[in-house]
Scaffold this motif. Structure first.
Motif, mmCIF file in Angstrom:
data_model
loop_
_atom_site.group_PDB
_atom_site.id
_atom_site.type_symbol
_atom_site.label_atom_id
_atom_site.label_comp_id
_atom_site.label_asym_id
_atom_site.label_seq_id
_atom_site.Cartn_x
_atom_site.Cartn_y
_atom_site.Cartn_z
ATOM 1 N N ARG A 15 27.755 -5.824 -16.962
ATOM 2 C CA ARG A 15 29.135 -6.289 -16.808
ATOM 3 C C ARG A 15 30.065 -5.163 -16.359
ATOM 4 O O ARG A 15 31.031 -5.416 -15.635
ATOM 5 C CB ARG A 15 29.647 -6.874 -18.129
ATOM 6 C CG ARG A 15 29.034 -8.195 -18.574
ATOM 7 C CD ARG A 15 29.535 -9.376 -17.754
ATOM 8 N NE ARG A 15 30.964 -9.482 -17.656
ATOM 9 C CZ ARG A 15 31.750 -10.126 -18.517
ATOM 10 N NH1 ARG A 15 31.218 -10.737 -19.567
ATOM 11 N NH2 ARG A 15 33.042 -10.189 -18.333
ATOM 12 N N THR A 26 30.119 -8.374 -13.460
ATOM 13 C CA THR A 26 31.238 -9.271 -13.774
ATOM 14 C C THR A 26 31.802 -9.893 -12.510
ATOM 15 O O THR A 26 32.172 -9.188 -11.567
ATOM 16 C CB THR A 26 32.344 -8.517 -14.518
ATOM 17 O OG1 THR A 26 31.846 -8.068 -15.776
ATOM 18 C CG2 THR A 26 33.542 -9.429 -14.770
ATOM 19 N N ALA A 75 24.326 -8.678 -16.782
ATOM 20 C CA ALA A 75 25.278 -9.754 -17.052
ATOM 21 C C ALA A 75 24.623 -11.129 -16.927
ATOM 22 O O ALA A 75 23.597 -11.300 -16.257
ATOM 23 C CB ALA A 75 26.450 -9.661 -16.074
#
Length: 382
Positions: free
Chosen positions: A75, A80, A268
């Motif tokens: 992330r 992200t 992620a």
């Protein structure tokens, strides 16, 4: 894939372990699904019946079209996307929290939250029947751990009152996954506040089932957005996707960004899972009766099995005690077209092996009648 029966000398102890599992009736076998329509499923955690919903599938496809199949990194590096942050905002707004942080699974969300909020020199007070992810998190945290008997608020108070540590974290499932009973959240929160502790509630089996339109037991108890309260949840049950989330005040989110190792160092959540979860949440908002249907169907399932008590969640347990009896009953159900869960130690305490049935919002009258007949006959035969 079949495991080898014999092992090398250095791993020969594995053969003894395997034999002890077989002798105790605890041997497990991975059985892949082939035809999802072949069995009437009352084993899965797809409580709202959204895993195959057209809108949820479309959400996953759209995310793949936009972002590709993989999230490409952690992330904090490249993982992200704007969809990740939108999902966090939407989940937080739905349950009444001030912020959210999405993880790759509910397991990693619990590991990250507990280890980041409790460490050496702090105390964790844990219900005896919390999920394994919380048990593992408590062990990894290096905090002192006090295990309270199941749903025993007085024991939690005693542990908090007698502690010498400056910081304390009380951890509990909102809905316990094997029994389906509810945690006394109001009383636990009052105890935590009284003694300056944080309450962490895992809503894995509460989100989408309890609360107003499926907003969870925390919301139902009037605790949504309360101070010193952290909520974790999974996206793989009622929302029919995959992933986990921590919902709390922004300062907690900021801390986890830096201190939760399962956030910092883990790849992620994949875009398809994010897109599916966002779509599932939109369906739930538009069709809030799905949450209420789960509880109605759980009640009807229980009555079809001759049970008088009203289930508090989607879970309808049938405790048989002996693990071999539970396996035989589950196999008989499968042979007659019904897929049920079979829980044995360590998933449940010794002597409490069971069939675990789960209600879904999309079960029909005929489905429930069939499950009642098949399960009742299977239990009678063992």
């Amino acid at each position: 894939m079949t495991a080898s029966v014999h092992t090398s000398t250095a791993l020969s102890w594995l053969d003894g372990d395997a034999q002890r599992r077989r002798d105790a009736g605890l041997q497990r076998v991975i059985r892949p699904r082939t035809d999802t329509t072949a069995l009437l499923d009352v084993a899965s955690n797809d409580y709202l019946g959204l895993a195959h919903h057209p809108a949820v599938r479309a959400g996953a496809h759209a995310a793949i079209d936009g972002w590709g199949c993989g999230s490409t990194g952690s992330r904090l590096v490249t993982g992200t996307t704007t969809d990740h942050e939108a999902l966090e905002d939407e989940l937080a707004e739905f349950v009444g929290a001030r912020s959210g942080l999405v993880f790759s699974s509910g397991y990693t969300a619990n590991l990250g939250a507990v280890t980041a909020l409790a460490g050496a020199g702090s105390l964790i007070v844990s219900d005896a029947l919390v999920h394994a992810s919380i048990v593992d998190a408590a062990r990894l945290s290096r905090a002192r751990v006090s295990v309270a008997p199941h749903r025993d608020v007085a024991a939690v108070v005693d542990a908090l009152a007698s502690r010498s540590e400056a910081r304390a974290l009380v951890v509990v499932d909102s809905v316990f996954g094997a029994d389906g009973d509810l945690a006394p959240l109001r009383e636990l929160y009052a105890a935590a506040r009284r003694f300056g502790a944080v309450l962490l509630v895992d809503e894995a089996h509460g989100l989408g089932v309890r609360g107003r339109g499926g907003r969870g037991l925390v919301e139902e108890c009037g605790l949504a957005g309360a101070p010193d309260l952290v909520v974790t949840a999974t996206l793989s049950k009622a929302l029919g996707s995959q992933g986990g989330v921590v919902l709390a005040e922004p300062a907690v989110r900021e801390h986890l960004l830096h201190a939760a190792r399962t956030f910092v160092f883990d790849t992620a959540l994949a875009p398809a899972a994010v897109g599916a979860a966002r779509a599932a949440l939109r369906v739930l908002r538009a069709e809030p009766d799905r949450a209420h249907a789960v509880l109605r169907h759980a009640d009807r399932l229980a009555r079809a099995l001759g049970r008088s008590e009203v289930p508090e969640s989607a879970v309808v347990p049938v405790v048989l005690g002996d693990p071999d009896a539970a396996v035989r009953a589950a196999e008989r159900c499968r042979a007659n077209g019904v897929l049920v869960g079979c829980f044995r130690p360590p998933s449940v305490p010794r002597g409490e092996s069971r069939l675990r049935l789960t209600a879904r919002a999309d079960l029909t009258d005929d489905d429930i009648a069939t499950v009642g007949d098949v399960v009742t006959s299977a239990i009678a035969a063992v």
